[in-house]
Scaffold this active site. Structure first.
Site, PDB file in Angstrom:
ATOM      1  N   ARG A 172       0.828  -1.227   0.000  1.00  0.00           N
ATOM      2  CA  ARG A 172       0.000   0.000   0.000  1.00  0.00           C
ATOM      3  C   ARG A 172       0.856   1.268   0.000  1.00  0.00           C
ATOM      4  O   ARG A 172       0.481   2.276   0.597  1.00  0.00           O
ATOM      5  CB  ARG A 172      -0.958   0.031   1.213  1.00  0.00           C
ATOM      6  CG  ARG A 172      -1.842  -1.158   1.354  1.00  0.00           C
ATOM      7  CD  ARG A 172      -2.890  -1.306   0.262  1.00  0.00           C
ATOM      8  NE  ARG A 172      -3.584  -2.546   0.452  1.00  0.00           N
ATOM      9  CZ  ARG A 172      -3.204  -3.705  -0.126  1.00  0.00           C
ATOM     10  NH1 ARG A 172      -2.193  -3.754  -0.961  1.00  0.00           N
ATOM     11  NH2 ARG A 172      -3.867  -4.815   0.108  1.00  0.00           N
ATOM     12  N   SER A 221      -9.825  -0.185   4.974  1.00  0.00           N
ATOM     13  CA  SER A 221      -8.905  -0.365   6.099  1.00  0.00           C
ATOM     14  C   SER A 221      -8.192   0.944   6.412  1.00  0.00           C
ATOM     15  O   SER A 221      -7.600   1.557   5.532  1.00  0.00           O
ATOM     16  CB  SER A 221      -7.869  -1.438   5.758  1.00  0.00           C
ATOM     17  OG  SER A 221      -8.519  -2.677   5.638  1.00  0.00           O
ATOM     18  N   GLU A 291      -2.984   3.593   6.634  1.00  0.00           N
ATOM     19  CA  GLU A 291      -3.062   3.375   5.178  1.00  0.00           C
ATOM     20  C   GLU A 291      -3.749   4.576   4.532  1.00  0.00           C
ATOM     21  O   GLU A 291      -3.370   5.039   3.460  1.00  0.00           O
ATOM     22  CB  GLU A 291      -3.858   2.085   4.908  1.00  0.00           C
ATOM     23  CG  GLU A 291      -4.069   1.825   3.430  1.00  0.00           C
ATOM     24  CD  GLU A 291      -4.807   0.512   3.157  1.00  0.00           C
ATOM     25  OE1 GLU A 291      -4.602  -0.475   3.887  1.00  0.00           O
ATOM     26  OE2 GLU A 291      -5.580   0.488   2.185  1.00  0.00           O
TER      27      GLU A 291
HETATM   28  C1  LIG Z   1     -15.337  -0.299   1.418  1.00  0.00           C
HETATM   29  C2  LIG Z   1     -13.888  -0.143   0.991  1.00  0.00           C
HETATM   30  C3  LIG Z   1     -13.120  -1.247   0.728  1.00  0.00           C
HETATM   31  C4  LIG Z   1     -11.790  -1.123   0.335  1.00  0.00           C
HETATM   32  N1  LIG Z   1     -11.060  -2.243   0.068  1.00  0.00           N
HETATM   33  C5  LIG Z   1      -9.785  -2.130  -0.335  1.00  0.00           C
HETATM   34  C6  LIG Z   1      -9.009  -3.296  -0.647  1.00  0.00           C
HETATM   35  O1  LIG Z   1      -9.478  -4.414  -0.581  1.00  0.00           O
HETATM   36  N2  LIG Z   1      -7.728  -3.120  -1.035  1.00  0.00           N
HETATM   37  C7  LIG Z   1      -7.156  -1.895  -1.145  1.00  0.00           C
HETATM   38  O2  LIG Z   1      -5.988  -1.807  -1.528  1.00  0.00           O
HETATM   39  N3  LIG Z   1      -7.865  -0.771  -0.852  1.00  0.00           N
HETATM   40  C8  LIG Z   1      -9.151  -0.859  -0.468  1.00  0.00           C
HETATM   41  N4  LIG Z   1      -9.869   0.270  -0.162  1.00  0.00           N
HETATM   42  C9  LIG Z   1      -9.201   1.583  -0.220  1.00  0.00           C
HETATM   43  C10 LIG Z   1      -9.288   2.300  -1.568  1.00  0.00           C
HETATM   44  O3  LIG Z   1     -10.428   1.888  -2.312  1.00  0.00           O
HETATM   45  C11 LIG Z   1      -8.021   2.088  -2.413  1.00  0.00           C
HETATM   46  O4  LIG Z   1      -6.876   2.568  -1.751  1.00  0.00           O
HETATM   47  C12 LIG Z   1      -8.120   2.766  -3.788  1.00  0.00           C
HETATM   48  O5  LIG Z   1      -7.014   2.362  -4.551  1.00  0.00           O
HETATM   49  C13 LIG Z   1      -8.136   4.288  -3.696  1.00  0.00           C
HETATM   50  O6  LIG Z   1      -8.485   4.798  -4.982  1.00  0.00           O
HETATM   51  P1  LIG Z   1      -9.188   6.211  -5.126  1.00  0.00           P
HETATM   52  O7  LIG Z   1      -9.368   6.509  -6.564  1.00  0.00           O
HETATM   53  O8  LIG Z   1     -10.427   6.269  -4.303  1.00  0.00           O
HETATM   54  O9  LIG Z   1      -8.079   7.143  -4.499  1.00  0.00           O
HETATM   55  P2  LIG Z   1      -8.294   8.443  -3.615  1.00  0.00           P
HETATM   56  O10 LIG Z   1      -8.851   8.069  -2.291  1.00  0.00           O
HETATM   57  O11 LIG Z   1      -9.015   9.471  -4.390  1.00  0.00           O
HETATM   58  O12 LIG Z   1      -6.786   8.886  -3.412  1.00  0.00           O
HETATM   59  C14 LIG Z   1      -5.901   8.093  -2.603  1.00  0.00           C
HETATM   60  C15 LIG Z   1      -4.481   8.656  -2.772  1.00  0.00           C
HETATM   61  O13 LIG Z   1      -4.064   8.446  -4.119  1.00  0.00           O
HETATM   62  C16 LIG Z   1      -3.737   9.688  -4.727  1.00  0.00           C
HETATM   63  N5  LIG Z   1      -4.178   9.628  -6.128  1.00  0.00           N
HETATM   64  C17 LIG Z   1      -5.432   9.403  -6.603  1.00  0.00           C
HETATM   65  N6  LIG Z   1      -5.421   9.396  -7.946  1.00  0.00           N
HETATM   66  C18 LIG Z   1      -4.130   9.628  -8.327  1.00  0.00           C
HETATM   67  C19 LIG Z   1      -3.466   9.747  -9.589  1.00  0.00           C
HETATM   68  N7  LIG Z   1      -4.130   9.642 -10.743  1.00  0.00           N
HETATM   69  N8  LIG Z   1      -2.126   9.967  -9.599  1.00  0.00           N
HETATM   70  C20 LIG Z   1      -1.441  10.085  -8.435  1.00  0.00           C
HETATM   71  N9  LIG Z   1      -2.011  10.004  -7.207  1.00  0.00           N
HETATM   72  C21 LIG Z   1      -3.342   9.775  -7.166  1.00  0.00           C
HETATM   73  C22 LIG Z   1      -4.497  10.761  -3.939  1.00  0.00           C
HETATM   74  O14 LIG Z   1      -3.878  12.021  -4.042  1.00  0.00           O
HETATM   75  C23 LIG Z   1      -4.415  10.177  -2.548  1.00  0.00           C
HETATM   76  O15 LIG Z   1      -3.183  10.486  -1.942  1.00  0.00           O
HETATM   77  C24 LIG Z   1     -11.210   0.168   0.216  1.00  0.00           C
HETATM   78  C25 LIG Z   1     -11.999   1.310   0.463  1.00  0.00           C
HETATM   79  C26 LIG Z   1     -13.318   1.168   0.840  1.00  0.00           C
HETATM   80  C27 LIG Z   1     -14.154   2.401   1.065  1.00  0.00           C
END
Ligand SMILES: Cc1cc2nc3c(=O)[nH]c(=O)nc-3n(C[C@H](O)[C@H](O)[C@H](O)COP(=O)(O)OP(=O)(O)OC[C@H]3O[C@@H](n4cnc5c(N)ncnc54)[C@H](O)[C@@H]3O)c2cc1C
Length: 302
Positions: A172, A221, A291
């Site tokens: 992560r 998480s 995380e």
């Molecule tokens: C119910 C639930 C279940 C989940 N299960 C998992 C799981 O099983 N495994 C897991 O790994 N995660 C899980 N997550 C966490 C999350 O979904 C992941 O970390 C996901 O990859 C985040 O993507 P996002 O587009 O929402 O990023 P955001 O929350 O919008 O951003 C997260 C970070 O990434 C950066 N970012 C976003 N887009 C870019 C880009 N294009 N370039 C550079 N930086 C960027 C942002 O600036 C920020 O620092 C879960 C979340 C929820 C709510």
């Protein structure tokens, strides 16, 4: 919140004082001074070229791993979800996808193309860009082992093609060239009959529904699992399930999830995160690493 017309030939949508509670899965947090949804990569290039060098930038996908503090975000937020979101099969076993595509849509695209390896993405409620930034993973699969090339953009709007060797990738965690964000990446997958992939995706989604409080606002998480243990086990055995501060509560179903049970502020959520970490350290002597990313300024609810 107000939409403003852009006069510089930009084709995306600019919003002023936009509540980030609308763009984060915790449904909490303050306002961004400006939020821009680019029309496509070309438009994003034009926006970045037009912004002053001093403009602070923040990147948001689906906001599913992000706590925006109640004081909000100064500068411009670039929102990629649902825009910059095409996917294409570029070779027999390669798929190029843009950063704003949802992980679920990308997983389905790969399965339909008869390519396997990306099924774990089906249950991750974020964008592909967010998955690249976090090295998102589930059920033994992770994003970066699939990546053969990434495409990034810097704050001047210059595009770069980079190899995975240029990144330090961990659990992560991803570190790469500073001041660049992901606009696309190419994945290498295995050829496999699509019915088997679709079935595997269904099984993974069912397993997730049983273990997690899906449907309640959360960020998944909150803490990374420490080496050889699970953050959820440590939090549960510290007796913290159900503990609340304001509207933020440790989930009864999965102790590493903090849910917004209604009306939680970002301040409530951050205070609960700190309290959980402090209690686990006191009771187990283990310092949990977050995380979830926390951005923005402390302050009153806007
Ligand atoms: C119910 C639930 C279940 C989940 N299960 C998992 C799981 O099983 N495994 C897991 O790994 N995660 C899980 N997550 C966490 C999350 O979904 C992941 O970390 C996901 O990859 C985040 O993507 P996002 O587009 O929402 O990023 P955001 O929350 O919008 O951003 C997260 C970070 O990434 C950066 N970012 C976003 N887009 C870019 C880009 N294009 N370039 C550079 N930086 C960027 C942002 O600036 C920020 O620092 C879960 C979340 C929820 C709510």
């Amino acid at each position: 919140m107000m939409a403003v017309a852009l006069d510089s030939g930009l084709r995306g949508e600019m919003r002023i004082d936009e509540s980030m509670a609308r763009h984060t899965s915790w449904r909490a947090g303050g306002c961004a001074d400006r939020l821009y949804r680019p029309a496509d990569i070309e438009d994003l290039v034009a926006l970045l070229r037009s912004l002053p060098e001093s403009e602070p930038l923040a990147w948001v996908g689906l906001g599913s791993n992000l706590l925006v503090r109640d004081g909000g975000i100064r500068g411009t937020v670039i929102l990629t979800k649902g825009v910059i979101d095409s996917a294409a099969q570029t070779d027999v076993n390669r798929v190029r996808a843009e950063a704003g595509i949802s992980c679920a849509k990308l997983a389905r695209f790969c399965a339909r193309a008869g390519l396997s390896g990306a099924e774990f993405l089906a249950g991750i409620p974020g964008t592909f860009g967010g998955a690249l930034a976090m090295n998102a993973g589930a059920f033994g699969g992770e994003t970066w082992p699939l990546v053969v090339e990434v495409e990034t953009i810097d704050r001047r709007g210059e595009l770069h093609r980079r190899s995975p060797d240029e990144y330090r990738v961990g659990y992560r965690q991803v570190e790469g060239p500073r001041g660049e964000w992901f606009v696309a990446a190419t994945l290498q997958l295995a050829q496999e009959e699509s019915e088997a992939n679709t079935q595997r995706m269904r099984e993974l989604l069912d397993a997730r529904g049983e273990a997690q409080p899906i449907g309640q606002p959360s960020c998944g998480s909150v803490f990374r699992n420490p080496e050889g243990d699970h953050a959820a086990r440590l939090i549960d055995s510290a007796g913290l399930k159900g503990r609340c501060i304001g509207g933020a509560c440790v989930s009864e179903k999965h102790a590493n999830f903090i849910i917004n049970s209604g009306g939680a502020t970002a301040t409530d959520i951050e205070a609960l995160i700190e309290m959980v970490a402090a209690e686990v350290e006191q009771q187990h002597g283990i310092v949990l690493q977050r995380e979830v990313h926390i951005v923005g300024e402390r302050g009153g609810v806007q």
